[in-house]
Design an enzyme around this catalytic site. Structure first.
Site, PDB file in Angstrom:
ATOM      1  N   CYS A   1      15.918   3.847   1.073  1.00  0.00           N
ATOM      2  CA  CYS A   1      15.002   3.161   1.974  1.00  0.00           C
ATOM      3  C   CYS A   1      15.853   2.141   2.719  1.00  0.00           C
ATOM      4  O   CYS A   1      16.931   2.496   3.193  1.00  0.00           O
ATOM      5  CB  CYS A   1      13.834   2.519   1.204  1.00  0.00           C
ATOM      6  SG  CYS A   1      14.322   1.490  -0.178  1.00  0.00           S
TER       7      CYS A   1
ATOM      8  N   ASN B   1       0.861  -1.172   0.000  1.00  0.00           N
ATOM      9  CA  ASN B   1       0.000   0.000   0.000  1.00  0.00           C
ATOM     10  C   ASN B   1       0.902   1.228   0.000  1.00  0.00           C
ATOM     11  O   ASN B   1       1.291   1.722   1.047  1.00  0.00           O
ATOM     12  CB  ASN B   1      -0.909  -0.019   1.235  1.00  0.00           C
ATOM     13  CG  ASN B   1      -1.836   1.165   1.252  1.00  0.00           C
ATOM     14  OD1 ASN B   1      -2.123   1.745   0.200  1.00  0.00           O
ATOM     15  ND2 ASN B   1      -2.264   1.541   2.435  1.00  0.00           N
ATOM     16  N   ILE B   2       1.276   1.677  -1.184  1.00  0.00           N
ATOM     17  CA  ILE B   2       2.189   2.807  -1.287  1.00  0.00           C
ATOM     18  C   ILE B   2       1.370   4.095  -1.283  1.00  0.00           C
ATOM     19  O   ILE B   2       0.478   4.275  -2.105  1.00  0.00           O
ATOM     20  CB  ILE B   2       3.030   2.716  -2.585  1.00  0.00           C
ATOM     21  CG1 ILE B   2       3.715   1.351  -2.660  1.00  0.00           C
ATOM     22  CG2 ILE B   2       4.047   3.832  -2.661  1.00  0.00           C
ATOM     23  CD1 ILE B   2       3.998   0.888  -4.063  1.00  0.00           C
TER      24      ILE B   2
END
Lengths: 246, 246
Positions: A181, A156-157
């Site tokens: 990241c 779920n970006i």
């Protein structure tokens, strides 16, 4: 930590390090071993799209912390009114052994202990102390847009977060900037993918680049996100390999 | 050849395109479809480490071209002095049929024909006509250091050629420059690997980058070449991500 070549220190770039564009780099999480290399880039800012904990673990944390508090009235009533013998044996005996005088006191201790363990070991700071010091001593600004790392199919970006991060990355006042990241594959890959869309790259080339870094860990859902990402609201931003123009 | 997005042309970067450093790019062979993208880079030069033909084929070419010339005295003496009947039947009859008056004339024709077929189909120009025109119209200088593409275990990378190519790549007067071979994996990978050694990257990071582009086609021999490549004679050259220094 550094290698040697003829007595000279070798540089250790971070995992999956690469140049995206003029003044824009990408990588995995920068470790102390990478600091001397990062210094050569003369970074002005770091764009971290890293969040150490998925929401589920944070929920678990709150559940554990508050459950003793929720159970408190029950426990107190049990110990005060002596409802049941097994309860007394289970709670009061070990408490007296430890020298703790009351059940509430014991529960508070438990919460503190859990809190300490969680913060110290399970939920590290988004930036370790060594990294914060490196940023401070080199005058590097940290932009932190926490995006949780998920495994498919629970991806779920958040489109708005990517959009805000892109604006920071595009701002030349923040250059040189490095995007990272944890492994420099998925979240960084999505952000760079959206950047390439702004540069009007065809999708096959955008995905080819994404896959070069994600390799066997490439996710269709990430690529689908990049494909669907709407750049129409960002088109006014100037974006080419511009500094290289003669 | 170009995609469309809301009526706008999309850019198609060449195969395996990436940025190596400020003013230095890498890729596979640039096709006409990539020209509009390449224009946005404002290239000043192209470093081609591409050679279309392995040495064995070039040797075969010369053998074929010169064999009629070497055989000429034999053939002439056969036809003039009528040494043997079978020779006359084999050579003179078809020559007369074709209206060619002499054997030397026929042999010359054969050579020309072979030459034309070889140049046209077997040994294409290192740069196709379309590419040469693109370079000319954009004022891009071509540096061509032909290195043959081999498959393991027949790998023989010429260290001197790589060294000369590196000097051109390092010269900022040639920037922005794009390095390319055929697929942007092996020869380009070796050249970039040696460049990283000059930048004092540790070998594991150099190989990680090489493998990112070569993927399943990665060669131990290429990586061994980079490992053994001697940079001691080139250490005086300034080499960091220098333009990004604040």
């Amino acid at each position: 930590v550094s290698d040697k070549l003829d007595g000279e220190d070798l540089f250790i770039p971070p995992l999956n390090f690469a140049m995206v564009d003029n003044g824009i780099f990408r990588s995995g999480f920068p470790e102390p071993a990478n600091f001397s290399f990062l210094q050569t880039l003369g970074l002005r800012s770091i764009m971290s799209v890293y969040s150490s904990q998925p929401l589920s673990l944070i929920f678990l944390y709150f559940l554990f912390c508050f459950s003793p508090v929720l159970l408190l009235p029950v426990c107190v009533s049990v110990s005060v009114f002596e409802f049941d013998d097994p309860f007394r044996i289970a709670f009061e005996y070990p408490i007296e052994e430890l020298g703790v005088k009351s059940l509430p006191c014991m529960l508070l201790l438990m919460v503190c202990l859990f809190d300490w363990v969680f913060v110290r070991y399970l939920c590290p700071e988004p930036y370790p102390e060594a990294n914060m010091e490196f940023l401070k001593s080199n005058g590097i600004k940290l932009y932190h847009f926490g995006i949780e790392g998920h495994k498919e199919p629970f991806v779920n970006i958040p489109e708005d977060t990517i959009r805000e991060a892109l604006k920071v990355v595009l701002d030349v006042r923040n250059h040189p900037v490095i995007i990272h990241c944890k492994r420099g594959k998925h979240r960084t890959g999505c952000l760079v993918g959206c950047y390439r869309k702004l540069q009007k790259w065809c999708l096959s080339s955008v995905f080819d680049e994404y896959q070069r870094f994600a390799a066997a860990k490439a996710r269709v859902s990430d690529q689908r996100f990049v494909e669907l990402f709407d750049i129409s609201s960002m088109k006014h931003l100037p974006i080419t390999f511009s500094c290289l123009k003669r």
